[in-house]
Design an enzyme around this catalytic site. Structure first.
Site, short mmCIF file in Angstrom:
data_model
loop_
_atom_site.label_atom_id
_atom_site.label_comp_id
_atom_site.label_asym_id
_atom_site.label_seq_id
_atom_site.Cartn_x
_atom_site.Cartn_y
_atom_site.Cartn_z
CD GLU A 58 27.74 63.31 15.38
OE1 GLU A 58 28.79 63.89 15.07
OE2 GLU A 58 27.45 62.99 16.54
CG ASN A 79 23.50 57.86 16.37
OD1 ASN A 79 22.50 57.54 17.01
ND2 ASN A 79 24.44 58.64 16.87
CG HIS A 92 23.41 64.90 23.13
ND1 HIS A 92 23.82 64.05 24.15
CD2 HIS A 92 23.80 64.30 21.98
CE1 HIS A 92 24.44 63.01 23.64
NE2 HIS A 92 24.46 63.14 22.32
CD GLU A 138 25.39 59.69 20.81
OE1 GLU A 138 25.66 60.85 21.23
OE2 GLU A 138 25.93 59.19 19.81
CG ASP A 158 23.37 64.13 27.31
OD1 ASP A 158 22.77 64.89 26.54
OD2 ASP A 158 24.58 63.84 27.17
#
Length: 375
Positions: free
Chosen positions: A199, A240, A277, A306, A308
């Site tokens: 990030e 990432n 996300h 990641e 979801d």
């Protein structure tokens, strides 16, 4: 693409919430190996027929045992496709038999959700504590799973009180390099893949402000990767970030340009991790597969590091299916990590964003993922 999904500056509020959540197979795999791949492929045809007949629209009301029987687990389905399927875990929950049972049965890799963050492993400067992360690593290896590391340098997500005292390049550079080296040395040979920097960009494509950026300049990212390679030459090293799912967006373009530059100059970057996300207002972009392919075209692995997706029922299942399909069609996409075991374990629990409900039951999204992976 909508703005930053996570409240507050970058990832900090999400990370704080995940910290608050801390309070609180082997047999199936052997069976799948005995079956042999030929038998598995025959069983997979059943899942195609079931999904084709019933359709994803009915997944919200039908248990679809035929799909579950086509492969014994997500792990079995993804391994048949040469991909990993992982999950983010908390060490404090591994004593829960339902939680641990899902992890061990369904997944081939784990990522410590918080236990490898800077404040967790270096709570005081130069003092390293690996107890909780070691617990996850030991559990994973005992159950034949790999481990993926994360957050060696997370510019917007470092909460150690002592870190605020680093106010110059002469104090920050050795602290950063010592941290990377100590963590990778401790886990050399145990954790094969690492998120080195996380990030570092804003939604506009600019570098995110941080102490690293302010005192070391933009070259800190390159230095972090070179330090990581020296500490563990065999590890896969990843950058990432979240909201780099849409290739048309400036943040994605900026990360792409950095990776292309690093590859051209021999900076040791092996992988890009997409922290995907998604919500109902921030759905899977139409360019998602293109994004994966473009990064893979630079000669790096792509991991959906990641994942979801908020929602429920058939709509959520279809969105998960689209993500899995996009990964499987690109050879360089090596696997997917679901960001939480049960909905109640998720940092976004109100969005019910993962594959198992609060009781550990498989949701329609689970069957969408399984059917797409195995058929």
């Amino acid at each position: 693409m909508t703005g930053d999904l996570r409240p507050g500056p970058g990832h900090r509020a999400g990370a704080d919430r995940r910290r608050s959540l801390r309070r609180g197979r082997s047999t199936l795999r052997g069976r799948s190996l005995l079956r042999g791949r030929g038998f598995l492929r025959g069983r997979l045809t059943v899942a195609t027929a079931v999904v084709g007949t019933v359709a994803l629209a009915t997944l919200g009301t039908v248990a679809l045992p035929g799909v579950a029987d086509a492969a014994s687990s997500l792990r079995e389905g993804f391994e048949a496709r040469g991909r990993h399927i992982g999950v983010a875990v908390n060490a404090s929950k591994l004593g829960d038999p339902v939680y641990a049972g899902i992890v061990d049965r369904e997944f081939s890799s784990v990522t410590p959700e918080n236990e490898l963050e800077w404040d967790s492993v270096e709570p005081a400067q130069g003092q390293f504590v690996f107890t909780r992360a070691d617990q996850i690593v030991a559990h994973a290896h005992a159950n034949g799973m790999q481990v993926r590391g994360r957050s060696l340098v997370a510019p917007n997500n470092i909460h150690s009180a002592w870190f605020g005292n680093l106010t110059s390049a002469t104090s920050l550079r050795p602290a950063m390099n010592r941290h990377i080296t100590a963590v990778l040395t401790h886990y050399r040979g145990q954790i094969p893949s690492w998120g080195v920097v996380t990030e570092a960009f804003t939604e506009t494509g600019a570098r995110r402000w941080s102490r690293f950026e302010a005192y070391l300049g933009p070259s800190y990212i390159e230095e972090a990767f070179r330090t990581a390679r020296a500490a563990d030459p065999g590890a896969t090293l990843c950058y990432n970030d979240f909201n780099i799912d849409d290739f048309t967006q400036p943040k994605t373009q900026a990360v792409y340009a950095m990776v292309r530059d690093f590859r051209a100059r021999g900076v040791p970057i092996d992988c890009v991790g997409l922290a995907s996300h998604f919500t109902t207002s921030n759905p899977v972009p139409t360019s998602y597969q293109r994004t994966i392919a473009q990064f893979a075209g630079l000669g790096v692995q792509v991991q959906i590091s990641e994942l979801d997706i908020g929602g429920s029922g058939a709509t959520q299942a279809d969105r998960y299916r689209r993500v899995v399909a996009a990964c499987l069609v690109v050879a360089g996409c090596t696997g997917i990590t679901i960001w939480g075991v049960r909905d109640t374990d998720s940092w976004r629990s109100n969005d019910t964003p993962v594959l198992f409900d609060a009781s550990g039951n498989r949701k329609p999204a689970y069957y969408g993922v399984l059917a797409t992976a195995c058929c």
